[in-house]
Scaffold this motif. Structure first.
Motif, PDB file in Angstrom:
ATOM      1  N   ALA A 626     -22.381   8.173  47.180  1.00 50.84           N
ATOM      2  CA  ALA A 626     -23.340   8.445  45.999  1.00 50.84           C
ATOM      3  C   ALA A 626     -21.727   9.206  44.945  1.00 50.84           C
ATOM      4  O   ALA A 626     -21.296  10.698  45.760  1.00 50.84           O
ATOM      5  CB  ALA A 626     -24.506   9.754  46.210  1.00 50.84           C
ATOM      6  N   PRO A 627     -21.708   9.535  43.838  1.00 51.32           N
ATOM      7  CA  PRO A 627     -21.180  10.085  42.777  1.00 51.32           C
ATOM      8  C   PRO A 627     -22.058  11.399  42.828  1.00 51.32           C
ATOM      9  O   PRO A 627     -22.722  12.073  41.355  1.00 51.32           O
ATOM     10  CB  PRO A 627     -21.615   9.752  41.261  1.00 51.32           C
ATOM     11  N   VAL A 628     -21.886  12.170  43.646  1.00 48.42           N
ATOM     12  CA  VAL A 628     -22.166  13.567  43.606  1.00 48.42           C
ATOM     13  C   VAL A 628     -22.533  14.172  42.710  1.00 48.42           C
ATOM     14  O   VAL A 628     -23.645  14.864  41.666  1.00 48.42           O
ATOM     15  CB  VAL A 628     -22.774  14.164  44.792  1.00 48.42           C
ATOM     16  N   GLU A 629     -21.352  14.815  41.961  1.00 48.17           N
ATOM     17  CA  GLU A 629     -20.948  15.178  40.539  1.00 48.17           C
ATOM     18  C   GLU A 629     -22.261  14.742  39.290  1.00 48.17           C
ATOM     19  O   GLU A 629     -22.094  16.049  38.574  1.00 48.17           O
ATOM     20  CB  GLU A 629     -19.202  15.259  40.013  1.00 48.17           C
ATOM     21  N   SER A 630     -22.165  13.912  39.406  1.00 45.15           N
ATOM     22  CA  SER A 630     -22.791  13.086  37.565  1.00 45.15           C
ATOM     23  C   SER A 630     -24.046  12.643  38.189  1.00 45.15           C
ATOM     24  O   SER A 630     -24.706  12.366  36.956  1.00 45.15           O
ATOM     25  CB  SER A 630     -22.182  11.982  37.467  1.00 45.15           C
ATOM     26  N   VAL A 638     -30.957  18.666  49.241  1.00 45.03           N
ATOM     27  CA  VAL A 638     -31.319  17.961  50.148  1.00 45.03           C
ATOM     28  C   VAL A 638     -31.724  19.774  50.989  1.00 45.03           C
ATOM     29  O   VAL A 638     -32.167  20.454  50.209  1.00 45.03           O
ATOM     30  CB  VAL A 638     -30.172  17.844  50.796  1.00 45.03           C
ATOM     31  N   SER A 639     -32.044  18.443  52.506  1.00 48.40           N
ATOM     32  CA  SER A 639     -32.411  20.081  52.626  1.00 48.40           C
ATOM     33  C   SER A 639     -31.725  21.568  52.692  1.00 48.40           C
ATOM     34  O   SER A 639     -30.772  21.273  52.902  1.00 48.40           O
ATOM     35  CB  SER A 639     -32.899  20.068  54.590  1.00 48.40           C
ATOM     36  N   SER A 640     -32.677  22.645  53.308  1.00 47.79           N
ATOM     37  CA  SER A 640     -32.021  24.371  53.401  1.00 47.79           C
ATOM     38  C   SER A 640     -30.591  24.114  53.625  1.00 47.79           C
ATOM     39  O   SER A 640     -29.660  25.377  53.659  1.00 47.79           O
ATOM     40  CB  SER A 640     -33.212  25.340  52.739  1.00 47.79           C
ATOM     41  N   ARG A 644     -24.539  20.751  48.941  1.00 51.05           N
ATOM     42  CA  ARG A 644     -25.293  20.249  47.466  1.00 51.05           C
ATOM     43  C   ARG A 644     -24.744  18.549  48.296  1.00 51.05           C
ATOM     44  O   ARG A 644     -22.867  18.930  47.981  1.00 51.05           O
ATOM     45  CB  ARG A 644     -25.074  20.999  46.411  1.00 51.05           C
ATOM     46  N   GLY A 645     -25.517  17.569  47.693  1.00 50.61           N
ATOM     47  CA  GLY A 645     -24.441  16.520  48.145  1.00 50.61           C
ATOM     48  C   GLY A 645     -24.393  16.061  49.679  1.00 50.61           C
ATOM     49  O   GLY A 645     -23.714  15.019  49.556  1.00 50.61           O
ATOM     50  N   ASP A 646     -24.321  16.880  49.932  1.00 55.70           N
ATOM     51  CA  ASP A 646     -24.650  16.734  51.888  1.00 55.70           C
ATOM     52  C   ASP A 646     -25.389  15.458  51.925  1.00 55.70           C
ATOM     53  O   ASP A 646     -26.823  15.195  50.795  1.00 55.70           O
ATOM     54  CB  ASP A 646     -24.270  17.547  53.103  1.00 55.70           C
ATOM     55  N   GLY A 647     -25.659  14.531  53.048  1.00 55.62           N
ATOM     56  CA  GLY A 647     -26.860  13.590  52.976  1.00 55.62           C
ATOM     57  C   GLY A 647     -26.836  13.598  54.975  1.00 55.62           C
ATOM     58  O   GLY A 647     -25.628  14.366  55.800  1.00 55.62           O
ATOM     59  N   ARG A 648     -28.296  13.431  55.208  1.00 57.49           N
ATOM     60  CA  ARG A 648     -28.521  13.082  56.728  1.00 57.49           C
ATOM     61  C   ARG A 648     -29.673  12.757  56.971  1.00 57.49           C
ATOM     62  O   ARG A 648     -30.336  11.677  56.056  1.00 57.49           O
ATOM     63  CB  ARG A 648     -29.526  14.940  57.331  1.00 57.49           C
TER      64      ARG A 648
END
Length: 742
Positions: A626-630, A638-640, A644-648
């Motif tokens: 995923a292009p997280v910055e855009s 996401v979960s606390s 930012r941008g991490d995926g689980r």
């Protein structure tokens, strides 16, 4: 003794002829059918047996012994083998007696013919028969050579007459076949074309094709059945071809004509939704024509079956076999259509009001089923009248519950597998308050639908008779059928090619989450209103558009009524994980978003199934692209406990065999194992940073119960294609639901 001429006179000749008749009757009772015509077969067998026995009554003893030895050597059952050995002994006894003994020799010849009629297959079809015929001709020739000139002349005249019939019959077949072949070819091609058009639900073109087939087959039947082709019916093997072609052409012409007539009586437009209603009487009116169409196809199949014969030359036999395959496929589809038409009236409320729950899901946030449910619709049908009785978002259902959700009646194996993810009620483990956001966690749709059936009344809804699931790709197909949908803030309308991209990617580029929710509702509701209003597509067009969605598990359904659920299973619309695998080995990988972000449209997956010396292994490589910055914050939120941008993701392997070992990036790990829907499961939770990737590898236990020649894989319907590769006897690469040849 072999040099002198022998005579068979008086009573001996009568006895020899009697032995020949008895031998011919014995051959007929063995079921031999050289021409395929019962009367001609019996006459031909008796006449041939009489001639060979009469001729062989003077054959030299060593020829009799050699023939008996050959017969004994190729005899199939033990009894004919013993008889063959006995006949060999009798032939040797005749030789030692050094007398003419025509009756004894005739008995030996007759016994040899009967034993030869039981010969086992010697490789290719017809070899054993050829050996038997050659032995019989040889005995007759040796016997005639020891007769007087007058007797030999009679024998040669008889043999010449038989040869003449053979030549004339063969010539008749060649000429009639040459004349009929173009029409047979055209008829066969037109019939197969009609079957393909019928499979594609193009009934008008299929009717035209079968009319052409009937005409062509009819002309071929006239050519092959002409009076001057009668000699072909008297010649073994030649007659088999003649009968097969004649019968095929005649019966195929009649069956094709009937199919064309039946197709003209079927009007599937009667199933179209008009002003929010489907005419149940019109649906019932289709039942009889469809049943008659199936009977006509069965007649066409019977014509092909009756024309098939192991004596046929390979090109004709291959064409008949190919035609049978096409007919079988269409009959299978037709049988399903007949059952569907039988169940349809009740499903349309003919026996009382029906309430259906429709979930609109999106794989932008992955769930085991494919995606999370964004919107839902409640459809009520009574006597064919269809009404949209409720519409909303998953959050509406979460808020509507007045008491904690109770899933104690959910399928036990579903609860055991996923209870810890927010579904198990008990001390310290209540059902999650946002259960409608996560309940599509399982890839086994019958369980998902049953959970919806349990939850919906707890959110104030009615008791359900069925549940449907449509993801954004299925919704896109419907937009293409009902017409463009205007969306506020977008210059171009949504259509049958850009709706999915908008719902999966473009809509998430806005920072206004509330606006996005409103637009999503506009699309789903517009499609529903148009389907139930005056802009419903033709049933055939709807079926063509949605069939690929069913195959990709993007359109699924569940019915409370067992007979209706059986129909869904029959047409593979039930969404069962690895459904229809039979006794074959299978594997499925389910990925669930466990981090609340909406970045799964960019999730890449590659599966490699490999046979290794230590056992079969599956490697699952997942890449977070995923292009997280855009992307807006609410998309990457996401979960606390994540950055930012991490995926689980919760990754679960469903397989017919248990997982015995597992690795993550080649490091041994433990997995949570269980069972659901009769399959073994192994799960881990995987965390990836933006642009990160990982490989989860598992090894399966030995295959002791399943077909080892096939492997069923059922890709999860997300956005990016699930790519499969197989390394074993024959590598395969797949991007859709497939059967892998090992």
């Amino acid at each position: 003794m072999s040099a002198r001429k022998l005579h068979v006179d008086g009573r001996n000749e009568q006895l020899v002829l009697g032995v020949g008749v008895v031998t011919g009757i014995g051959l007929g009772l063995q079921g031999l059918s050289p021409t395929g015509s019962t009367v001609i077969d019996w006459l031909l067998l008796i006449a041939s047996a009489v001639f060979v026995v009469w001729s062989g009554a003077t054959a030299p003893w060593w020829a009799l012994a050699a023939a008996a030895g050959i017969a004994a050597a190729i005899a199939e059952p033990w009894l004919p083998l013993l008889v063959g050995v006995g006949v060999l002994g009798l032939a040797l006894a005749v030789g030692t007696a050094r007398r003419s003994q025509p009756v004894e020799r005739a008995i030996v010849v007759g016994a040899i013919l009967l034993v030869l009629s039981t010969a086992r297959d010697l490789g290719a079809f017809g070899v054993s028969t050829a050996v038997g015929v050659l032995v019989a001709i040889t005995l007759a020739a040796f016997g005639l050579s020891r007769r007087s000139r007058r007797v030999r002349r009679v024998g040669y005249i008889a043999a010449g007459a038989a040869a003449g019939v053979l030549v004339i019959g063969t010539l008749a077949l060649v000429l009639s076949g040459t004349s009929a072949r173009p029409d047979l070819t055209t008829g066969e091609q037109a019939a197969r074309q009609g079957l393909r058009e019928l499979k594609a639900a193009d009934f008008e073109q299929a009717q035209s094709s079968f009319e052409r087939a009937a005409t062509s087959f009819g002309r071929a039947a006239d050519d092959v059945g002409a009076v001057w082709t009668a000699p072909a019916r008297l010649v073994p093997v030649v007659s088999q071809h003649h009968r097969a072609v004649d019968q095929l052409a005649s019966e195929a012409a009649a069956a094709s004509s009937t199919v064309a007539t039946q197709l003209g009586e079927i009007d599937f437009d009667a199933l179209r939704i008009v002003d929010g209603r489907i005419d149940i009487e019109a649906v019932e009116g289709l039942q009889q024509p469809m049943a008659e169409l199936q009977e006509s196809l069965a007649s066409l199949d019977a014509a092909v079956v009756s024309a098939q014969d192991p004596w046929l030359v390979e090109p004709l036999a291959d064409r008949l076999a190919d035609l049978r395959v096409d007919i079988a496929e269409q009959r299978d589809l037709g049988d399903k259509a007949v059952i569907a038409l039988d169940r349809a009236p009740a499903m349309l409320g003919a026996d009382g009001e029906r309430v259906y729950f429709v979930m609109f899901t999106t794989p932008a946030e992955a769930r085991g089923q494919g995606g999370f449910m964004g919107n839902y619709a409640e459809i009520t049908i009574d006597e064919g009248e269809i009404e949209l009785t409720d519409f909303g978002r998953h959050s509406d259902l979460n808020r509507a519950a007045t008491e904690p959700f109770d899933l104690s009646e959910a399928p036990a194996d579903w609860l055991a597998q996923y209870g810890g993810e927010g579904f198990a009620r008990g001390p310290g483990r209540p059902v999650a308050t946002d259960v409608w956001s996560i309940y599509t966690i399982s890839p086994h749709f019958p369980h998902t639908a049953r959970v919806a059936d349990i939850l919906y009344p707890q959110s104030g809804g009615q008791d359900l008779d069925g549940v449907f699931n449509l993801d954004v790709y299925a919704l896109e197909q419907l937009v293409g059928l009902v017409g463009d949908v205007e969306v506020d803030g977008r210059d171009a309308p949504l259509n049958g090619t850009n709706t999915a991209e908008y719902l999966l990617i473009e809509q998430y580029e806005t920072d206004d989450n509330a606006e996005r929710i409103d637009q999503l509702e506009v699309i789903a509701r517009a499609v529903t209103d148009r389907l139930l209003g005056g802009n419903a597509p033709e049933p055939i067009d709807l079926g063509r558009a949605m069939a690929p969605m069913v195959r990709e598990r993007r359109l699924m359904a569940w019915m409370e009524d067992p007979s209706e659920q059986a129909l869904l299973e029959l047409v593979s619309m039930d969404g069962a994980v690895l459904g229809g695998r039979g006794d074959r080995d299978g594997v499925h990988v389910a990925i669930n978003n466990d981090g609340t972000g909406k970045m799964d449209s960019y999730l890449e997956r590659r599966m490699v199934y490999e046979e290794t010396p230590d056992g079969d292994e599956l490697s699952i490589t997942i890449k977070h692209t995923a292009p997280v910055e855009s992307l807006p914050d609410y998309v990457t939120a996401v979960s606390s406990d994540l950055g930012r941008g991490d995926g689980r993701w919760l990754v679960t392997v469903y397989s017919t065999r248990p997982v015995t070992e597992a690795w993550l990036d080649d490091q041994p790990i433990g997995v949570n194992t269980g069972q659901e829907a009769g399959l073994q499961t192994a799960s881990i939770k995987l965390v990836l940073p933006p642009d990160g990737s990982a490989t989860f590898r598992v090894r399966f236990g030995p295959n002791t119960s399943f077909d080892q020649t096939k492997l069923i894989v059922s890709p999860q319907p997300l956005v990016q294609p699930e790519r499969w590769a197989y390394f074993g006897d024959a590598p395969r690469t797949l991007e859709s639901r497939s059967v892998l040849d090992r």
